[in-house]
Design a protein around this motif. Structure first.
Motif, PDB file in Angstrom:
ATOM      1  N   LYS A  94      11.308 -66.392  -1.467  1.00 26.71           N
ATOM      2  CA  LYS A  94      10.037 -65.718  -1.782  1.00 26.71           C
ATOM      3  C   LYS A  94      10.081 -64.250  -1.356  1.00 26.71           C
ATOM      4  O   LYS A  94       9.640 -63.364  -2.090  1.00 26.71           O
ATOM      5  N   GLN A  95      10.619 -63.984  -0.165  1.00 27.82           N
ATOM      6  CA  GLN A  95      10.705 -62.606   0.316  1.00 27.82           C
ATOM      7  C   GLN A  95      11.595 -61.756  -0.588  1.00 27.82           C
ATOM      8  O   GLN A  95      11.267 -60.614  -0.906  1.00 27.82           O
ATOM      9  N   VAL A  96      12.725 -62.316  -0.978  1.00 29.20           N
ATOM     10  CA  VAL A  96      13.644 -61.576  -1.839  1.00 29.20           C
ATOM     11  C   VAL A  96      13.008 -61.334  -3.209  1.00 29.20           C
ATOM     12  O   VAL A  96      13.086 -60.239  -3.756  1.00 29.20           O
ATOM     13  N   GLU A  97      12.345 -62.362  -3.757  1.00 29.09           N
ATOM     14  CA  GLU A  97      11.718 -62.205  -5.071  1.00 29.09           C
ATOM     15  C   GLU A  97      10.595 -61.172  -5.041  1.00 29.09           C
ATOM     16  O   GLU A  97      10.461 -60.363  -5.953  1.00 29.09           O
ATOM     17  N   ASN A  98       9.778 -61.196  -4.000  1.00 29.31           N
ATOM     18  CA  ASN A  98       8.632 -60.279  -3.919  1.00 29.31           C
ATOM     19  C   ASN A  98       9.046 -58.843  -3.611  1.00 29.31           C
ATOM     20  O   ASN A  98       8.342 -57.910  -3.982  1.00 29.31           O
ATOM     21  N   ASN A  99      10.148 -58.666  -2.904  1.00 32.93           N
ATOM     22  CA  ASN A  99      10.547 -57.334  -2.457  1.00 32.93           C
ATOM     23  C   ASN A  99      11.971 -56.985  -2.869  1.00 32.93           C
ATOM     24  O   ASN A  99      12.636 -56.200  -2.190  1.00 32.93           O
ATOM     25  N   ALA A 100      12.460 -57.555  -3.959  1.00 30.12           N
ATOM     26  CA  ALA A 100      13.861 -57.390  -4.348  1.00 30.12           C
ATOM     27  C   ALA A 100      14.238 -55.931  -4.543  1.00 30.12           C
ATOM     28  O   ALA A 100      15.222 -55.459  -3.980  1.00 30.12           O
ATOM     29  N   PHE A 101      13.477 -55.205  -5.329  1.00 28.92           N
ATOM     30  CA  PHE A 101      13.823 -53.815  -5.600  1.00 28.92           C
ATOM     31  C   PHE A 101      13.870 -53.013  -4.310  1.00 28.92           C
ATOM     32  O   PHE A 101      14.833 -52.301  -4.040  1.00 28.92           O
ATOM     33  N   LEU A 102      12.833 -53.145  -3.506  1.00 28.09           N
ATOM     34  CA  LEU A 102      12.751 -52.371  -2.265  1.00 28.09           C
ATOM     35  C   LEU A 102      13.858 -52.749  -1.286  1.00 28.09           C
ATOM     36  O   LEU A 102      14.487 -51.876  -0.680  1.00 28.09           O
ATOM     37  N   VAL A 131      18.616 -56.418 -14.039  1.00 28.06           N
ATOM     38  CA  VAL A 131      18.130 -55.060 -14.309  1.00 28.06           C
ATOM     39  C   VAL A 131      17.483 -54.476 -13.055  1.00 28.06           C
ATOM     40  O   VAL A 131      17.715 -53.312 -12.709  1.00 28.06           O
ATOM     41  N   THR A 132      16.688 -55.270 -12.362  1.00 29.01           N
ATOM     42  CA  THR A 132      16.064 -54.812 -11.113  1.00 29.01           C
ATOM     43  C   THR A 132      17.131 -54.443 -10.097  1.00 29.01           C
ATOM     44  O   THR A 132      17.053 -53.390  -9.450  1.00 29.01           O
ATOM     45  N   PHE A 133      18.131 -55.300  -9.963  1.00 29.63           N
ATOM     46  CA  PHE A 133      19.206 -55.060  -9.018  1.00 29.63           C
ATOM     47  C   PHE A 133      19.942 -53.757  -9.337  1.00 29.63           C
ATOM     48  O   PHE A 133      20.113 -52.896  -8.470  1.00 29.63           O
ATOM     49  N   CYS A 134      20.374 -53.617 -10.582  1.00 26.55           N
ATOM     50  CA  CYS A 134      21.142 -52.424 -10.972  1.00 26.55           C
ATOM     51  C   CYS A 134      20.315 -51.147 -10.818  1.00 26.55           C
ATOM     52  O   CYS A 134      20.831 -50.128 -10.363  1.00 26.55           O
ATOM     53  N   ALA A 135      19.046 -51.205 -11.191  1.00 28.03           N
ATOM     54  CA  ALA A 135      18.179 -50.026 -11.058  1.00 28.03           C
ATOM     55  C   ALA A 135      18.032 -49.634  -9.592  1.00 28.03           C
ATOM     56  O   ALA A 135      18.127 -48.450  -9.243  1.00 28.03           O
ATOM     57  N   ALA A 136      17.808 -50.617  -8.722  1.00 25.74           N
ATOM     58  CA  ALA A 136      17.649 -50.328  -7.290  1.00 25.74           C
ATOM     59  C   ALA A 136      18.920 -49.730  -6.704  1.00 25.74           C
ATOM     60  O   ALA A 136      18.860 -48.756  -5.937  1.00 25.74           O
TER      61      ALA A 136
END
Length: 194
Positions: A94-102, A131-136
């Motif tokens: 849950k923590q990773v999903e909610n704050n993955a980009f950050l 996409v979120t991972f690569c962008a971050a």
């Protein structure tokens, strides 16, 4: 170890393509002497007219290397998750999903000795959207290497010493930025929900 030192030297001689290779290998968990930060500083000092290319090569190489490590995390994620209790798995996920980009952004932006590899592996294990991972990663590395290139360009051979002496300030600034972003996200979510 001697082999890795020689490889680092040869890659530095190659300039920007060598920096790309160092960044890729370092992010993919094959550390080289000096690492990409040192190479960015040195190349920015030696080739100030190519700052944009230096930053771009380091960021792209690192992003590709992080994708390799991310894929390793995805492939071996079930094994790593099986070692956690079911309740802890749900909480961490849950923590990773909610704050993955950050989490990924801060993980790749904060300079050493912050352990970036576990953050990247966790993103793969918990299947952070690609996409979120690569962008971050790309945005975080552009910021980090942009700062390193500027310091190298501005201060030359004294850049490494300046970064080392200012590390606590850099770390606190990034932590404050991360906290501010989290607070803003929570505030905006509460306004939308309420």
């Amino acid at each position: 170890m001697q082999y890795l030192q020689q490889l680092s030297h040869y890659l530095l001689v190659l300039g920007i393509p060598g920096l790309f290779a160092v960044s890729l290998l370092d992010a993919a968990a094959i550390p080289l002497v000096g690492g990409p930060d040192s190479f960015v500083i040195l190349l920015a000092w030696q080739k100030p007219t190519q700052l944009a290319w230096i930053v771009l090569a380091a960021a792209l190489g690192s992003t590709i290397g992080c994708v390799i490590l991310y894929r390793i995390g995805r492939a071996g994620g079930d094994l790593a998750l099986s070692r956690l209790a079911q309740r802890k798995q749900a909480w961490v996920k849950k923590q990773v999903e909610n704050n993955a980009f950050l989490a990924v952004f801060l993980g790749v932006t904060v300079p050493p000795p912050f352990p970036t590899k576990p953050v990247i592996l966790a993103a793969g294990i918990f299947r952070t959207p690609w996409v979120t991972f690569c962008a971050a990663v790309l945005i975080g590395r552009l910021l980090r290497y942009g700062v390193m290139a500027y310091v190298g360009f501005r201060f030359g051979d004294q850049a490494a010493q300046i970064i080392k002496s200012q590390y606590p300030t850099i770390l606190l600034t990034l932590a404050g930025l991360g906290l501010l972003i989290l607070l803003m996200r929570r505030f905006l979510r509460s306004r939308v929900a309420g």
